[in-house]
Design an enzyme around this catalytic site. Sequence first.
Site, PDB file in Angstrom:
ATOM      1  N   LYS A  94      14.251  -1.067   3.024  1.00 25.11           N
ATOM      2  CA  LYS A  94      12.810  -1.471   2.921  1.00 25.11           C
ATOM      3  C   LYS A  94      12.211  -0.599   4.425  1.00 25.11           C
ATOM      4  CE  LYS A  94      10.020  -4.539   2.412  1.00 25.11           C
ATOM      5  NZ  LYS A  94       9.140  -4.645   2.926  1.00 25.11           N
ATOM      6  N   GLY A 144       2.773  -5.098   4.025  1.00 26.22           N
ATOM      7  CA  GLY A 144       2.778  -4.770   5.336  1.00 26.22           C
ATOM      8  C   GLY A 144       2.561  -3.758   6.944  1.00 26.22           C
ATOM      9  N   GLN A 195       6.963  -4.144  13.918  1.00 23.70           N
ATOM     10  CA  GLN A 195       5.420  -2.611  13.259  1.00 23.70           C
ATOM     11  C   GLN A 195       4.125  -2.505  14.781  1.00 23.70           C
ATOM     12  OE1 GLN A 195       4.123  -5.048   9.903  1.00 23.70           O
ATOM     13  NE2 GLN A 195       5.657  -5.189   8.923  1.00 23.70           N
ATOM     14  N   ASP A 226      12.417 -12.689   8.411  1.00 21.86           N
ATOM     15  CA  ASP A 226      13.056 -12.084   7.157  1.00 21.86           C
ATOM     16  C   ASP A 226      13.315 -13.317   6.157  1.00 21.86           C
ATOM     17  OD1 ASP A 226      10.637 -10.319   7.180  1.00 21.86           O
ATOM     18  OD2 ASP A 226      12.082  -8.339   6.713  1.00 21.86           O
ATOM     19  N   ARG A 267       4.876 -18.530   4.845  1.00 16.67           N
ATOM     20  CA  ARG A 267       5.773 -18.439   4.404  1.00 16.67           C
ATOM     21  C   ARG A 267       6.604 -20.606   4.925  1.00 16.67           C
ATOM     22  NH1 ARG A 267       8.653 -12.625   4.849  1.00 16.67           N
ATOM     23  NH2 ARG A 267       8.407 -12.110   2.595  1.00 16.67           N
TER      24      ARG A 267
END
Length: 448
Positions: free
Chosen positions: A28, A105, A179, A328, A359
């Site tokens: 991804k 995101g 990011q 993740d 989370r």
Amino acid sequence: MTRATSLPDSVRIAPAPLAGTVHVTGDKSIGHRCLLIGALAGSPVAVSGLPPSADVAATAAALRSLGVQVDLASEDDGRVGGLVTGPIASDAGGSAVGIDCGNSGTTLRLLAGLAAGAGRHVVLDGDASLRRRPVDRITAPLAAMGVRTVAREERLPPLEVLPGAVRDVVWSSPVASAQVKSAVLLAAVAGGVTATVRSPHASRDHTERMLRHGGITVTTTSDADAQEIVTVTPGRFSVDALHAPRDPSAAAFWHVAAACGSGTVLTPGLVLNPGRTGALDVLRAMGADVAIDGERTVGGEPIGDVRVSPGRLTGAEVSGELVVRCLDELPILAVAGALSDDGLVVSDAAELRVKESDRISVLTATLGELGILVEEAPDGFRVPGGQRPGPGHVDAQGDHRIAMTAAVAASLGSGSVTIGGFGTVGSSYPQFLADLESLGGRWEVTDG
Ligand code: S3P
């Protein structure tokens, strides 16, 4: 075709051993970058191996609305490929372009940088989950580059990026976030300026590798105050083809099942970027048998075939730089912790609270529904060992990784688990149920 394969909203997973070979979906993180960075080239770029996921489809649609031609179709194995023809069109002086980033995101943060560098006027928005995720971590460096932005309560989407020119920047990010780093680097390359991003730890460097692959100069160093210092200087990005190898964060679900005693699982062709291999390191440290063969490099990314076999799992502690390398995967590693002898302790992981869900609290509640005790901390959690998941009913709460964690917990557990809101898995891994079944997993659609 870029639309995510449709998934049932509610599924029931029954206990079953998982073993065999699985070719997981495309990565991804790299899939987004094939499109966003591909759009920086002035000529058509062939892209391949992308996951047919809703998140990557959101990036494709966003680029189209900015004048980039993105033609994608299904490849033979269900992944997605095609042609991206940039660059982003210059602003015709019209009104802002509204962009729906859905649950993604990565789309919102990286595109904010790219649009800012291209001088475009955009309003970036998304679903309820995305609307509670902070954007001040990117608006601050963009402001230092001279970009004006408007966010709800100064820190939440919708995020408006106003048109203008960018300038050189040296930015110290308080969080080690790929990011944030990528948003600044993409703004700099699109705007033709120099940018340096200093971070407390190294994070996945897919953006840097892909930019270098296309001829941009990107340097990475460290010093006493920053474990990672990345500088990009202006240059022309030029490449014919970009490829997304298979996703280690998707494979982690099967790796944990294997490590916990299900059987041996082989996952060929996985991304082995050091920013992504933390979960394999944790499983190995716990006592799983992890073997890597056929190491090679594709488009600047290391890849290899990963085989995980059961082992007697002891406990593990995850903190510091290791957290960034398996962020993740922490939800599924919690399941390995429960099934180990001594459990899993995670700290320095407050970032988990601003993912697709909080989370830490959603994981605690979800595993709690299956009879697994998780002790919540502000920056992590502790899962005592010697706990087997039981039957139950959980809700994914808009978080794909929570849904898949519950599914693997059920496969390893003592009774059936019903998972509501399962459609969210389409944001990263639409073939999850097909792959579960191919490994021997048992599932059925329910009414909730
Ligand atoms: C991503 C970086 C990570 C990760 C996310 C994808 C990326 O986020 O959790 O799933 O593609 O750059 P942060 O960089 O915000 O930690």
